[in-house]
Design a protein around this motif. Structure first.
Motif, PDB file in Angstrom:
ATOM      1  N   THR A  27       0.853  -1.183   0.000  1.00 39.66           N
ATOM      2  CA  THR A  27       0.000   0.000   0.000  1.00 39.66           C
ATOM      3  C   THR A  27       0.890   1.234   0.000  1.00 39.66           C
ATOM      4  O   THR A  27       2.072   1.180   0.365  1.00 39.66           O
ATOM      5  N   TRP A  49      -6.691  -2.344   4.658  1.00 40.20           N
ATOM      6  CA  TRP A  49      -6.327  -1.194   3.839  1.00 40.20           C
ATOM      7  C   TRP A  49      -7.075   0.045   4.328  1.00 40.20           C
ATOM      8  O   TRP A  49      -8.285   0.005   4.565  1.00 40.20           O
ATOM      9  N   GLN A  81      -4.340   4.859   2.180  1.00 42.03           N
ATOM     10  CA  GLN A  81      -3.148   4.046   1.978  1.00 42.03           C
ATOM     11  C   GLN A  81      -3.445   2.871   1.046  1.00 42.03           C
ATOM     12  O   GLN A  81      -2.932   1.775   1.230  1.00 42.03           O
ATOM     13  N   LEU A  82      -4.258   3.114   0.049  1.00 43.27           N
ATOM     14  CA  LEU A  82      -4.580   2.079  -0.913  1.00 43.27           C
ATOM     15  C   LEU A  82      -3.397   1.859  -1.853  1.00 43.27           C
ATOM     16  O   LEU A  82      -2.558   2.742  -2.027  1.00 43.27           O
ATOM     17  N   PRO A  83      -3.291   0.668  -2.457  1.00 45.06           N
ATOM     18  CA  PRO A  83      -2.237   0.455  -3.453  1.00 45.06           C
ATOM     19  C   PRO A  83      -2.306   1.526  -4.532  1.00 45.06           C
ATOM     20  O   PRO A  83      -3.379   1.861  -5.022  1.00 45.06           O
TER      21      PRO A  83
END
Length: 356
Positions: A119, A138, A142-144
């Motif tokens: 992330t 998640w 702070q998501l990919p």
């Protein structure tokens, strides 16, 4: 003995992989499913690899692998700084975390699941990702970070729709999307996602919270689906309506696949529907009894596959499909229907029949 100037190594129908550790100039390595096992030491020192596609037969380790082997595998992959494509169909080894540190990586794929998708870290070059599961831990901030992702295969077994939707909402450039697992009934409404206008290939397979369940009956409208779809596959879904009458208004659609779909007992293809459709596959549409095909419907359809639709009467409108090149009729009730199909489809060059 292999030449030390070898650039590509493709292993087909081999039980054991040859040792390629001395071929330092190798750029491409691929094995197939006949491989009994993969010895990761054979890849040590292959720092010039661009493409690594490893497949092997199922092992008796249950996907857990060996901790030492996994660590060694991480070390070896970490030296491949030129890697662009990494595909792993292995039961005994996980997708290596160190791969995310390879700046040139464009295509990442594993047959099981990528356990630790990073992330926050920006993976600018990544274009293909699968199979990945969203994580309930998640955070929305702070998501990919995958700004150029074009192809995504997503498996969801337990994560909330809020997290999944937040992740999908970050993907602006998706062209291909496969969704498998537990999703809400309104999953087909994709108008709020940034890739709505770009998506061309969509596959959706739904199940309930428990394996094997199907969701409640759904109602879809063509406006919910991305308007430029070329391929649409729908699996294990239950609808309250004739799905064909809705989907035939997707004016760009060229390939439609319906499998284990519960819809109305009667299905209708209208004269103005599916103007661009070339392939139509119907598998295990078990409740379907009658399919009306109006003259002028599906004018450029080339291929139909109908399998395990045992209640279906032979569609008389097949005679209207003048551009049809191939019809596959598999296990659709008694063999007496075969003669009727042949009489209706004398204009079709290839007719294939099978009964199990």
């Amino acid at each position: 003995m292999m030449s030390q100037t070898l650039r590509s190594l493709l292993c087909f129908h081999q039980k054991v992989m040859p040792n390629c550790s001395k071929q330092k100039l190798l750029k491409v390595v691929r094995t197939d499913w006949y491989m009994d096992s993969i010895n990761v030491r054979m890849f040590e020192g292959l720092t010039q690899l661009r493409y690594l596609n490893l497949n092997s037969s199922p092992s008796d380790k249950g996907g857990q692998g060996d901790e030492y082997e996994q660590r060694y595998f991480e070390k070896v992959i970490g030296t491949m700084k030129c890697m662009q494509t990494l595909r792993l169909n292995l039961d005994c080894l996980y997708f290596p975390d160190c791969a995310w540190q390879i700046n040139t990586l464009r295509h990442a794929w594993t047959s099981s699941n990528i356990p630790n998708l990073p992330t926050s870290t920006k993976l600018s070059n990544l274009q293909t990702l699968g199979v990945v599961s969203p994580n309930e831990s998640w955070e929305t901030d702070q998501l990919p970070n995958l700004p150029n992702l074009c192809t995504l295969y997503l498996l969801n077994r337990s994560c909330s729709w809020m997290v999944v939707a937040a992740f999908l909402g970050t993907l602006n450039n998706l062209i291909t999307l496969s969704l498998d697992g537990y999703f809400p009934g309104d999953i087909f409404d994709m108008r709020d996602f940034p890739f709505y206008q770009n998506l061309q290939y969509l596959q959706i397979e739904l199940c309930g919270e428990n394996s094997g369940e199907t969701p409640n009956e759904m109602v879809i409208d063509v406006i919910m689906l991305p308007p430029h779809l070329i391929y649409l596959g729908i699996f294990s879904c239950r609808f309250q309506q004739d799905v064909i009458s809705v989907l035939e208004n997707l004016y760009c659609l060229k390939h439609l696949e319906l499998q284990n779909v519960q819809t109305n007992r009667k299905m209708k293809s209208s004269a103005k529907g599916f103007k661009q459709l070339e392939k139509l596959w119907l598998y295990y549409v078990t409740v379907l009894e009658d399919w009306e095909i109006e003259e002028g419907a599906m004018p450029i359809l080339r291929e139909i596959r109908i399998s395990n639709c045992q209640e279906l009467c032979v569609p008389q409108g097949l005679r209207h499909l003048t551009n049809l090149q191939e019809l596959s009729w598999v296990n659709n009730g008694h063999e007496g229907k075969e003669d009727e199909v042949r009489n209706l489809c004398k204009h079709v060059p290839s007719l294939k029949f099978s009964y199990e």
